[in-house]
Design a protein around this motif. Sequence first.
Motif, short mmCIF file in Angstrom:
data_model
loop_
_atom_site.label_atom_id
_atom_site.label_comp_id
_atom_site.label_asym_id
_atom_site.label_seq_id
_atom_site.Cartn_x
_atom_site.Cartn_y
_atom_site.Cartn_z
N LEU A 114 0.82 -1.27 0.08
CA LEU A 114 0.08 0.02 0.02
C LEU A 114 0.77 1.29 0.09
CD1 LEU A 114 -2.43 -1.24 2.70
CD2 LEU A 114 -3.08 -1.07 0.29
N ASP A 115 0.52 2.08 -0.91
CA ASP A 115 1.27 3.34 -0.95
C ASP A 115 0.57 4.79 -0.55
OD1 ASP A 115 -0.21 4.06 -3.28
OD2 ASP A 115 1.44 2.95 -4.49
N GLY A 116 1.17 5.82 -1.01
CA GLY A 116 0.40 7.03 -0.68
C GLY A 116 0.27 7.39 0.78
N ARG A 117 -0.35 8.55 1.01
CA ARG A 117 -0.46 9.06 2.22
C ARG A 117 -1.49 8.40 3.22
NH1 ARG A 117 0.36 14.77 2.87
NH2 ARG A 117 1.02 15.62 0.98
N ILE A 118 -1.30 8.23 4.48
CA ILE A 118 -2.33 7.71 5.46
C ILE A 118 -3.64 8.78 5.42
CG2 ILE A 118 -3.14 7.01 7.71
CD1 ILE A 118 0.05 6.59 8.11
N PRO A 119 -4.96 8.14 5.12
CA PRO A 119 -6.04 9.01 4.92
C PRO A 119 -6.45 9.67 6.44
CG PRO A 119 -6.79 6.82 4.57
CD PRO A 119 -5.21 6.90 4.66
N LYS A 171 4.71 10.49 3.33
CA LYS A 171 4.21 11.69 3.95
C LYS A 171 4.04 11.81 5.64
CE LYS A 171 4.33 13.75 -0.17
NZ LYS A 171 5.69 14.53 -0.60
N ARG A 172 3.03 12.50 6.04
CA ARG A 172 3.13 12.69 7.60
C ARG A 172 2.08 11.73 7.95
NH1 ARG A 172 5.28 17.63 9.69
NH2 ARG A 172 6.49 18.92 8.15
N ILE A 173 2.21 11.82 9.47
CA ILE A 173 1.12 11.10 10.28
C ILE A 173 -0.05 12.15 10.24
CG2 ILE A 173 0.12 10.19 12.42
CD1 ILE A 173 3.23 9.51 13.09
N SER A 177 9.27 2.94 14.11
CA SER A 177 10.59 2.62 13.39
C SER A 177 11.01 2.48 12.03
CB SER A 177 11.35 1.39 14.16
OG SER A 177 10.53 0.27 13.88
N ASN A 178 12.03 2.65 11.62
CA ASN A 178 12.30 2.52 10.11
C ASN A 178 11.46 3.33 9.05
OD1 ASN A 178 14.33 0.31 10.03
ND2 ASN A 178 12.67 -0.73 11.31
N ASN A 179 11.51 4.58 9.30
CA ASN A 179 10.84 5.70 8.49
C ASN A 179 11.88 6.85 8.23
OD1 ASN A 179 7.90 5.00 7.86
ND2 ASN A 179 7.87 4.63 10.05
N MET A 180 11.26 8.08 8.13
CA MET A 180 12.10 8.99 7.89
C MET A 180 11.76 10.17 8.73
SD MET A 180 12.85 8.79 3.84
CE MET A 180 11.02 8.71 3.26
N PHE A 181 11.20 10.11 9.82
CA PHE A 181 10.69 11.07 10.82
C PHE A 181 12.05 12.07 11.09
CE2 PHE A 181 7.48 7.91 11.85
CZ PHE A 181 6.44 8.58 11.30
N GLN A 182 11.78 13.15 11.46
CA GLN A 182 13.02 14.07 11.72
C GLN A 182 12.47 15.04 12.55
OE1 GLN A 182 12.56 16.89 7.92
NE2 GLN A 182 13.35 15.04 7.51
N ASN A 190 7.81 2.11 6.76
CA ASN A 190 7.23 2.68 5.67
C ASN A 190 8.17 4.00 5.34
OD1 ASN A 190 4.36 1.83 4.96
ND2 ASN A 190 4.26 1.76 7.42
N MET A 191 7.67 4.93 4.53
CA MET A 191 8.35 6.01 4.21
C MET A 191 7.86 7.30 4.75
SD MET A 191 9.38 4.98 0.25
CE MET A 191 7.66 4.64 -0.25
N LEU A 192 7.20 7.29 6.03
CA LEU A 192 6.66 8.41 6.48
C LEU A 192 7.69 9.47 6.96
CD1 LEU A 192 4.24 6.49 8.61
CD2 LEU A 192 3.67 7.81 6.70
N GLU A 193 7.21 10.71 7.04
CA GLU A 193 8.40 12.10 7.17
C GLU A 193 7.90 12.93 8.08
OE1 GLU A 193 7.65 14.46 3.32
OE2 GLU A 193 9.00 12.78 3.18
N GLY A 194 8.42 14.09 8.29
CA GLY A 194 8.11 15.00 9.15
C GLY A 194 8.24 14.52 10.61
#
Length: 369
Positions: free
Chosen positions: A123-128, A149-151, A191-196, A169-173
């Motif tokens: 599954l891809d894209g944003r979390i709705p 993208k973001r939570i 864990s294992n995302n791109m949070f910053q 996933n590839m979540l960020e922000g």
Amino acid sequence: MDFKRRIPDTLGNLAFLLNLDLSRNKLDGRIPDSLGNLTSLSYLYLSNNILEGRIPDSFGNLATLLELHVSYNNLDGRIPDSFGNLTSLSYFSLSRNILEGRIPNFLGNLASLLHLDLSYNKLDGRIPSALGNLVSLTYMDLHENKLEKRIPESFGNLTSLVRLDLSSNMLEGGIPVTMRNMTKLSDLDLSNNMFQGRIPNSLGNLVSLSSLDLSNNMFEGSIPDAFWTLSSLSHLNISNNKIFDSFPKNSSSLSSIDMSHNQIFGHVPDLSSNFPELRTLDLSFNEFNGWVPHFPPILETLNLRKNKISGKLNGICSDINISDTDPYTLALLNVSDNLLSGELPTCLHNFVSLQYLNLANNNLSGDVG
């Protein structure tokens, strides 16, 4: 002998069926559309098979369905739009398939949902944001997908949530401040995302938190002081980030701490009195100095590799209290790549549970006693 079977179309003729459990067999092929005729069905279990193809749109006819389990198969395609009709659903698991596309917004309309597991798919894209409408939800697992993208800020509405796993996933922000409202949350894995950015102090409001994993992201700055006062917190993993801070003074509840691969500095305090419940401690690949700390008898893993720990290692001998009622359980000791010097400890043979010992790349000498 390995027999494989398909689900027969004729099962769709059992109009009064309430419960259908075909899980943990070796069923293969497609799920027949005819199962959508079972309009009295409350429970459908198809998990742990070898089913393939798309999930039938006809499942949207199962308006009385309470639980749908189709995990551990080889199903592909998208989550059918017709699932928006399943408004009685409380348990929904599609994990460990090959589903793709976006998580549909209509899932936010399934107001009775308590358990949602879409993990291990594509599954891809944003979390709705609509998932924030699921105010009765207690369990959400979306890990091992390609979400980005973001939570959503709306997740702050999920005040009944006990477990949330968004890892791999590839979540960020950053972590939304609104998540401070999740006061029933026991297990949080990001864990294992791109949070910053900084780890927010607002996580200190999660008074029920037992396990927190923020590893393998890009968090920076200091660790919120509130973490050390969370009386339920037993497992903390912030490894592989950019944390720049010193080690906390104490915690009465933590049993596992992993702060490896950061920029944490200073002395490690006396663990025996300040961290009485500690069983696993990994501080490797940081900037610690000082000496090897005293540790409690229940400690099983101590990893201080690649720091600037100095002095003699003989101090661990003072921790030994050999008795049948209070044995030391240390199984792993790694102090390699430090600045230790002096004689090898004479008491190592007393650590009878030791399975892994690494003292390499120091300035130690002498014989093991």
